[in-house]
Design an enzyme around this catalytic site. Structure first.
Site, PDB file in Angstrom:
ATOM      1  CB  CYS A  80      -0.965  -0.006   1.175  1.00 20.97           C
ATOM      2  SG  CYS A  80      -0.221  -0.511   2.730  1.00 20.97           S
ATOM      3  CG  HIS A 112      -0.707   4.368   3.825  1.00 23.12           C
ATOM      4  ND1 HIS A 112      -1.372   4.194   5.017  1.00 23.12           N
ATOM      5  CD2 HIS A 112      -0.270   3.127   3.466  1.00 23.12           C
ATOM      6  CE1 HIS A 112      -1.351   2.916   5.360  1.00 23.12           C
ATOM      7  NE2 HIS A 112      -0.698   2.248   4.438  1.00 23.12           N
TER       8      HIS A 112
HETATM    9  N1  LIG Z   1      -4.559  -3.589   5.463  1.00 22.24           N
HETATM   10  C1  LIG Z   1      -3.932  -3.008   4.437  1.00 22.24           C
HETATM   11  O1  LIG Z   1      -3.999  -1.784   4.230  1.00 22.24           O
HETATM   12  C2  LIG Z   1      -3.119  -3.834   3.476  1.00 22.24           C
HETATM   13  C3  LIG Z   1      -2.587  -3.182   2.367  1.00 22.24           C
HETATM   14  C4  LIG Z   1      -1.859  -3.917   1.454  1.00 22.24           C
HETATM   15  C5  LIG Z   1      -1.665  -5.265   1.652  1.00 22.24           C
HETATM   16  N2  LIG Z   1      -2.177  -5.893   2.756  1.00 22.24           N
HETATM   17  C6  LIG Z   1      -1.953  -7.337   2.892  1.00 22.24           C
HETATM   18  O2  LIG Z   1      -3.205  -8.032   2.718  1.00 22.24           O
HETATM   19  C7  LIG Z   1      -3.203  -9.207   3.532  1.00 22.24           C
HETATM   20  C8  LIG Z   1      -4.418  -9.183   4.455  1.00 22.24           C
HETATM   21  O3  LIG Z   1      -4.308  -8.072   5.329  1.00 22.24           O
HETATM   22  P1  LIG Z   1      -5.495  -7.683   6.332  1.00 22.24           P
HETATM   23  O4  LIG Z   1      -5.123  -6.357   6.868  1.00 22.24           O
HETATM   24  O5  LIG Z   1      -6.823  -7.855   5.681  1.00 22.24           O
HETATM   25  O6  LIG Z   1      -5.341  -8.829   7.484  1.00 22.24           O
HETATM   26  P2  LIG Z   1      -6.414  -9.322   8.542  1.00 22.24           P
HETATM   27  O7  LIG Z   1      -7.416  -8.263   8.820  1.00 22.24           O
HETATM   28  O8  LIG Z   1      -5.635  -9.877   9.659  1.00 22.24           O
HETATM   29  O9  LIG Z   1      -7.195 -10.553   7.799  1.00 22.24           O
HETATM   30  C9  LIG Z   1      -6.561 -11.789   7.528  1.00 22.24           C
HETATM   31  C10 LIG Z   1      -7.501 -12.737   6.792  1.00 22.24           C
HETATM   32  O10 LIG Z   1      -6.819 -13.985   6.560  1.00 22.24           O
HETATM   33  C11 LIG Z   1      -7.520 -15.058   7.199  1.00 22.24           C
HETATM   34  N3  LIG Z   1      -6.579 -16.021   7.759  1.00 22.24           N
HETATM   35  C12 LIG Z   1      -5.735 -15.848   8.820  1.00 22.24           C
HETATM   36  N4  LIG Z   1      -5.037 -16.991   9.058  1.00 22.24           N
HETATM   37  C13 LIG Z   1      -5.463 -17.890   8.145  1.00 22.24           C
HETATM   38  C14 LIG Z   1      -5.128 -19.247   7.870  1.00 22.24           C
HETATM   39  N5  LIG Z   1      -4.208 -19.910   8.598  1.00 22.24           N
HETATM   40  N6  LIG Z   1      -5.755 -19.878   6.856  1.00 22.24           N
HETATM   41  C15 LIG Z   1      -6.685 -19.228   6.112  1.00 22.24           C
HETATM   42  N7  LIG Z   1      -7.048 -17.949   6.310  1.00 22.24           N
HETATM   43  C16 LIG Z   1      -6.434 -17.279   7.317  1.00 22.24           C
HETATM   44  C17 LIG Z   1      -8.351 -14.410   8.286  1.00 22.24           C
HETATM   45  O11 LIG Z   1      -9.442 -15.260   8.594  1.00 22.24           O
HETATM   46  P3  LIG Z   1     -10.080 -15.342  10.094  1.00 22.24           P
HETATM   47  O12 LIG Z   1     -11.022 -14.179  10.208  1.00 22.24           O
HETATM   48  O13 LIG Z   1     -10.785 -16.650  10.079  1.00 22.24           O
HETATM   49  O14 LIG Z   1      -8.932 -15.281  11.053  1.00 22.24           O
HETATM   50  C18 LIG Z   1      -8.767 -13.113   7.581  1.00 22.24           C
HETATM   51  O15 LIG Z   1      -9.811 -13.384   6.674  1.00 22.24           O
HETATM   52  C19 LIG Z   1      -1.868  -9.226   4.289  1.00 22.24           C
HETATM   53  O16 LIG Z   1      -0.956 -10.024   3.581  1.00 22.24           O
HETATM   54  C20 LIG Z   1      -1.447  -7.769   4.263  1.00 22.24           C
HETATM   55  O17 LIG Z   1      -0.063  -7.608   4.390  1.00 22.24           O
HETATM   56  C21 LIG Z   1      -2.913  -5.208   3.667  1.00 22.24           C
END
Ligand SMILES: NC(=O)c1ccc[n+]([C@@H]2O[C@H](COP(=O)([O-])OP(=O)(O)OC[C@H]3O[C@@H](n4cnc5c(N)ncnc54)[C@H](OP(=O)(O)O)[C@@H]3O)[C@@H](O)[C@H]2O)c1
Length: 343
Positions: free
Chosen positions: A149, A241
């Protein structure tokens, strides 16, 4: 309609996917996955819904499934992935091997030689790296990544400045808490505070920018030789950001020429692509996260405060980190994959 699945659908980025897909003209949701803890529950129970529009009725009662290719219907054409990178590292290749095309947000493999890292308005031709990837890996599917991001916030302006001979970039970020996911930063850590460290973020900005700005020669991407030095800070904004950029150029454009170049940045004729890509401000105190993060439905990049300094051209740029910086970025790559016949 193109049938899509979302991996990690309950998370911060996953919920943005649901929001963006709920009224998409050509993509329809066919499956939602999450961890084993959430599998088997209706989406409304598995996801603690935090997006600022109501949970779409069409998905509220959909049963969340496990994140395996077997749990996803065979007729799914495109997978969006927003899994923690440690999980994505293990499972995304299983989906690609099973024949699915995966448009992913996670950081694993962004730097791999045969994985396209794409922003449709900047380097759409890098998608053709899929041919190389399929030859190398024997996949029927494909893995395509969007950048981090903080990188995606800055690179549209850098791509524009490249016409003036981009040589060196210094950037200092002020990144919103949603960038860390829901459990990433506690209120006790961030309220009344700034945290001058985000693990791995500086390296991502330094390397991903060079790959995105590189030239695809038909078999590999020749990374741009610009030197990027980043300093990343977490601040107590919710979304958006903001970045202070200093760019050293070999040419000597005027401030007016730089604004004109930003205004003329290339766009794409895709459903989720903003036009203009870069919204510019003359006011010295813009862009601001609260005022400007939803420009272009959260898909535009904002830029302002352009000035000449002894350290190069200085300006401020901003993008919505879970829209343009995450779910919207993967969605746009999905639209490009669809239009270019990769599905
Ligand atoms: N937030 C941002 O601004 C942003 C920007 C760019 C990239 N990203 C990237 O996008 C990805 C997701 O980020 P996020 O902020 O959405 O994270 P998050 O809110 O922690 O969500 C994680 C997701 O993955 C699932 N998950 C966790 N452990 C798992 C497993 N062992 N097997 C299958 N599913 C699993 C979770 O399911 P449960 O609900 O069941 O735990 C949830 O649906 C990351 O790689 C992050 O670095 C995020």
């Amino acid at each position: 309609m193109t049938r899509v699945a979302v991996l990690g659908a309950t998370g911060a980025v996953g919920q943005r996917f649901i929001q963006l897909l709920s009224d998409h003209p050509t993509f329809e949701i066919a499956a939602l996955t999450a961890s084993a803890d959430s599998a088997g529950s209706p989406y409304r129970e598995a996801a603690k819904w935090r997006v600022d529009t109501p949970i779409p009725e069409a998905v509220a009662d959909v049963e969340v499934v496990e994140t395996t290719p077997e749990a996803v219907p065979d007729d799914v054409d495109l997978i969006f992935s927003s899994l923690p990178s440690s999980v994505a590292e293990r499972v995304e290749s299983d989906f690609c091997e099973a024949g699915y095309v995966v448009s992913s947000n996670s950081s694993n493999e962004r730097g791999a030689d045969d994985v396209p890292l794409v922003i449709p308005e900047i380097n759409p031709d890098h998608l053709d790296l899929i041919e190389v990837q399929r030859d190398n890996r024997g996949w029927d599917g494909a893995l395509v990544k969007n950048p981090n991001c903080s990188t995606i916030t800055m690179v549209p302006t850098l791509a524009t400045l490249d016409a003036f001979g981009l040589e060196r970039v210094h950037v200092s970020t002020l990144q919103a808490v949603s960038g860390a996911g829901y459990s990433g930063v506690t209120s006790m850590e961030i309220l009344d505070n700034v945290i001058p460290y985000i693990g791995g973020e500086e390296e991502k900005m330094e390397t991903e920018s060079r790959k995105l700005l590189g030239e695809f020669d038909g078999s590999q991407v020749q990374w741009h030789d610009v030197e990027v030095s980043a300093s990343c800070n977490r601040v107590a904004t919710l979304d958006g950001h903001l970045e202070n950029v200093w760019a050293e150029l070999s040419d000597d454009p005027t401030v007016a020429e730089i604004y004109a170049a930003f205004d003329d940045a290339a766009t794409q004729d895709l459903h989720s692509a903003p036009d203009p890509l870069i919204e510019t401000f003359d006011e010295p105190d813009r862009p601001q996260p609260r005022l400007d993060r939803f420009l272009g439905n959260g898909m535009a990049v904002a830029a302002g405060g352009v000035q000449e300094t002894p350290a190069g051209v200085q300006y401020n740029t901003l993008a919505h980190n879970t829209l343009r910086g995450a779910a919207g970025a993967s969605l746009l790559n999905g639209e490009l994959l669809d239009r270019n016949g990769w599905l």
